[in-house]
Structures are given as C-alpha cells and as structure tokens.
Design a protein around this motif. Structure first.
Motif, PDB file in Angstrom:
ATOM      1  N   ASP A  71      35.625  15.195 -58.405  1.00  0.00           N
ATOM      2  CA  ASP A  71      36.412  14.556 -58.530  1.00  0.00           C
ATOM      3  C   ASP A  71      35.709  13.311 -59.407  1.00  0.00           C
ATOM      4  OD1 ASP A  71      38.112  15.682 -57.785  1.00  0.00           O
ATOM      5  OD2 ASP A  71      37.690  14.152 -55.114  1.00  0.00           O
ATOM      6  N   SER A  72      36.664  13.323 -59.972  1.00  0.00           N
ATOM      7  CA  SER A  72      36.272  12.287 -60.717  1.00  0.00           C
ATOM      8  C   SER A  72      37.025  10.460 -60.905  1.00  0.00           C
ATOM      9  CB  SER A  72      36.947  12.496 -62.394  1.00  0.00           C
ATOM     10  OG  SER A  72      38.502  12.276 -62.180  1.00  0.00           O
ATOM     11  N   GLN A  73      37.672  10.384 -59.341  1.00  0.00           N
ATOM     12  CA  GLN A  73      38.416   9.108 -59.281  1.00  0.00           C
ATOM     13  C   GLN A  73      37.660   9.263 -57.985  1.00  0.00           C
ATOM     14  OE1 GLN A  73      42.285   8.451 -58.520  1.00  0.00           O
ATOM     15  NE2 GLN A  73      42.559   7.155 -60.632  1.00  0.00           N
ATOM     16  N   LEU A  74      37.266   8.044 -57.595  1.00  0.00           N
ATOM     17  CA  LEU A  74      37.336   7.317 -55.689  1.00  0.00           C
ATOM     18  C   LEU A  74      38.155   6.270 -55.488  1.00  0.00           C
ATOM     19  CD1 LEU A  74      33.318   6.825 -56.413  1.00  0.00           C
ATOM     20  CD2 LEU A  74      34.144   8.299 -55.623  1.00  0.00           C
ATOM     21  N   ALA A  75      38.526   6.728 -54.863  1.00  0.00           N
ATOM     22  CA  ALA A  75      39.612   6.353 -54.434  1.00  0.00           C
ATOM     23  C   ALA A  75      39.406   4.766 -53.378  1.00  0.00           C
ATOM     24  CB  ALA A  75      40.809   6.723 -53.897  1.00  0.00           C
ATOM     25  N   PHE A  76      39.893   4.349 -52.916  1.00  0.00           N
ATOM     26  CA  PHE A  76      40.048   2.456 -51.374  1.00  0.00           C
ATOM     27  C   PHE A  76      40.667   2.428 -51.502  1.00  0.00           C
ATOM     28  CE2 PHE A  76      35.561   4.117 -53.949  1.00  0.00           C
ATOM     29  CZ  PHE A  76      34.782   3.826 -52.874  1.00  0.00           C
ATOM     30  N   ARG A  77      41.127   2.098 -50.234  1.00  0.00           N
ATOM     31  CA  ARG A  77      42.908   1.362 -49.449  1.00  0.00           C
ATOM     32  C   ARG A  77      41.790  -0.119 -49.332  1.00  0.00           C
ATOM     33  NH1 ARG A  77      45.132   3.434 -45.072  1.00  0.00           N
ATOM     34  NH2 ARG A  77      42.117   3.741 -44.671  1.00  0.00           N
ATOM     35  N   ILE A 122      37.513   4.482 -60.833  1.00  0.00           N
ATOM     36  CA  ILE A 122      37.551   3.617 -59.304  1.00  0.00           C
ATOM     37  C   ILE A 122      39.334   3.699 -59.252  1.00  0.00           C
ATOM     38  CG2 ILE A 122      36.868   2.530 -57.242  1.00  0.00           C
ATOM     39  CD1 ILE A 122      34.540   2.110 -58.768  1.00  0.00           C
ATOM     40  N   ALA A 123      39.530   4.234 -58.217  1.00  0.00           N
ATOM     41  CA  ALA A 123      40.848   3.719 -58.266  1.00  0.00           C
ATOM     42  C   ALA A 123      40.963   2.780 -56.373  1.00  0.00           C
ATOM     43  CB  ALA A 123      41.700   4.900 -57.992  1.00  0.00           C
ATOM     44  N   ILE A 124      42.073   1.031 -56.506  1.00  0.00           N
ATOM     45  CA  ILE A 124      41.962   0.928 -55.375  1.00  0.00           C
ATOM     46  C   ILE A 124      43.107   0.040 -55.488  1.00  0.00           C
ATOM     47  CG2 ILE A 124      41.329  -1.429 -54.322  1.00  0.00           C
ATOM     48  CD1 ILE A 124      38.668  -1.081 -56.157  1.00  0.00           C
ATOM     49  N   SER A 125      43.780   0.703 -53.900  1.00  0.00           N
ATOM     50  CA  SER A 125      45.089   0.858 -53.928  1.00  0.00           C
ATOM     51  C   SER A 125      45.057  -1.198 -52.734  1.00  0.00           C
ATOM     52  CB  SER A 125      45.692   1.900 -52.800  1.00  0.00           C
ATOM     53  OG  SER A 125      46.993   1.424 -52.229  1.00  0.00           O
ATOM     54  N   VAL A 128      38.845  -8.964 -56.186  1.00  0.00           N
ATOM     55  CA  VAL A 128      38.701  -7.819 -55.851  1.00  0.00           C
ATOM     56  C   VAL A 128      37.915  -6.454 -56.563  1.00  0.00           C
ATOM     57  CG1 VAL A 128      39.218  -5.658 -54.383  1.00  0.00           C
ATOM     58  CG2 VAL A 128      39.772  -7.715 -53.109  1.00  0.00           C
ATOM     59  N   THR A 129      38.796  -6.417 -58.268  1.00  0.00           N
ATOM     60  CA  THR A 129      38.663  -5.597 -59.188  1.00  0.00           C
ATOM     61  C   THR A 129      37.208  -5.878 -59.603  1.00  0.00           C
ATOM     62  OG1 THR A 129      40.273  -7.235 -60.585  1.00  0.00           O
ATOM     63  CG2 THR A 129      41.213  -5.017 -58.789  1.00  0.00           C
ATOM     64  N   ASP A 130      36.502  -7.171 -60.098  1.00  0.00           N
ATOM     65  CA  ASP A 130      35.407  -7.636 -60.039  1.00  0.00           C
ATOM     66  C   ASP A 130      34.480  -7.544 -59.131  1.00  0.00           C
ATOM     67  OD1 ASP A 130      36.516  -8.984 -62.268  1.00  0.00           O
ATOM     68  OD2 ASP A 130      36.675 -10.699 -61.306  1.00  0.00           O
ATOM     69  N   LEU A 131      34.414  -7.239 -57.533  1.00  0.00           N
ATOM     70  CA  LEU A 131      33.844  -7.415 -57.319  1.00  0.00           C
ATOM     71  C   LEU A 131      33.151  -6.028 -56.528  1.00  0.00           C
ATOM     72  CD1 LEU A 131      34.165 -10.295 -54.473  1.00  0.00           C
ATOM     73  CD2 LEU A 131      31.409  -9.681 -55.974  1.00  0.00           C
ATOM     74  N   ALA A 132      34.153  -4.868 -56.990  1.00  0.00           N
ATOM     75  CA  ALA A 132      34.462  -3.559 -56.009  1.00  0.00           C
ATOM     76  C   ALA A 132      32.949  -2.888 -56.661  1.00  0.00           C
ATOM     77  CB  ALA A 132      35.747  -3.086 -55.884  1.00  0.00           C
ATOM     78  N   PRO A 133      33.125  -2.364 -57.993  1.00  0.00           N
ATOM     79  CA  PRO A 133      32.138  -1.704 -58.493  1.00  0.00           C
ATOM     80  C   PRO A 133      30.834  -2.475 -58.330  1.00  0.00           C
ATOM     81  CG  PRO A 133      33.851  -2.562 -60.029  1.00  0.00           C
ATOM     82  CD  PRO A 133      33.625  -2.605 -58.838  1.00  0.00           C
ATOM     83  N   HIS A 134      30.813  -3.226 -57.834  1.00  0.00           N
ATOM     84  CA  HIS A 134      29.533  -3.406 -57.123  1.00  0.00           C
ATOM     85  C   HIS A 134      28.562  -3.273 -56.139  1.00  0.00           C
ATOM     86  CE1 HIS A 134      28.716  -5.995 -61.366  1.00  0.00           C
ATOM     87  NE2 HIS A 134      29.776  -6.322 -61.056  1.00  0.00           N
TER      88      HIS A 134
END
Length: 82
Positions: A2-8, A66-69, A44-50
C-alpha cells in the motif's frame, strides 16, 4: 504494498487540568498533551512520522503517506433512576 499507512489516535480533554491528551494510539511511543485540541493535533502530526520511523518503519516499510485518524473520546454520565 500500500502507498499509505493508517493509524488511529484517541484523544480526550481533562477539564480540571485544562489539557488535551492522547488516550490511546496505534503509534508506538505517542504520548503528548497540549492546551488546545488544535495544538494537540499539530503535535501529533509533527511527532508521528518520527515515532513511526523510529519504532515500526522496519515492520511496515517505507510509504509515501501516513494517514492519522484522530478521534475525541467523550465520557458521559448515566441517567439517574427516577
């Protein structure tokens, strides 16, 4: 692959301490709080990729997106018996 990772990420508000915080997350190591919901979403959006790169990139591979819900958990009081 997949071209996208999804996280909750589930967040809540502590009115007594005037802080928003992460309750639960699919992102290992994500533990953050902020004074407003907007500030928490930004953190969250700043820290998540790291955190994803440090903790699970070897298991999920590289991805373009990276998709974050982010969901707000609300606790309500039950009805009182009459």
């Amino acid at each position: 692959m997949d071209s996208q990772l999804a996280f909750r990420v589930f967040v809540s508000h502590d009115a007594d301490n005037a802080v928003w915080f992460v309750v639960e997350s699919d992102i290992p190591g994500l533990n953050v709080e902020a004074p407003t919901l907007d500030a928490l979403v930004e953190a969250v959006t700043d820290l998540a990729p790291h955190l994803i790169d440090e903790n699970i990139r070897d298991r999920v591979g590289s991805s373009r997106e990276i998709a974050i819900s982010i969901s707000h958990l609300v606790t309500v009081k039950p009805l009182q018996a009459a």
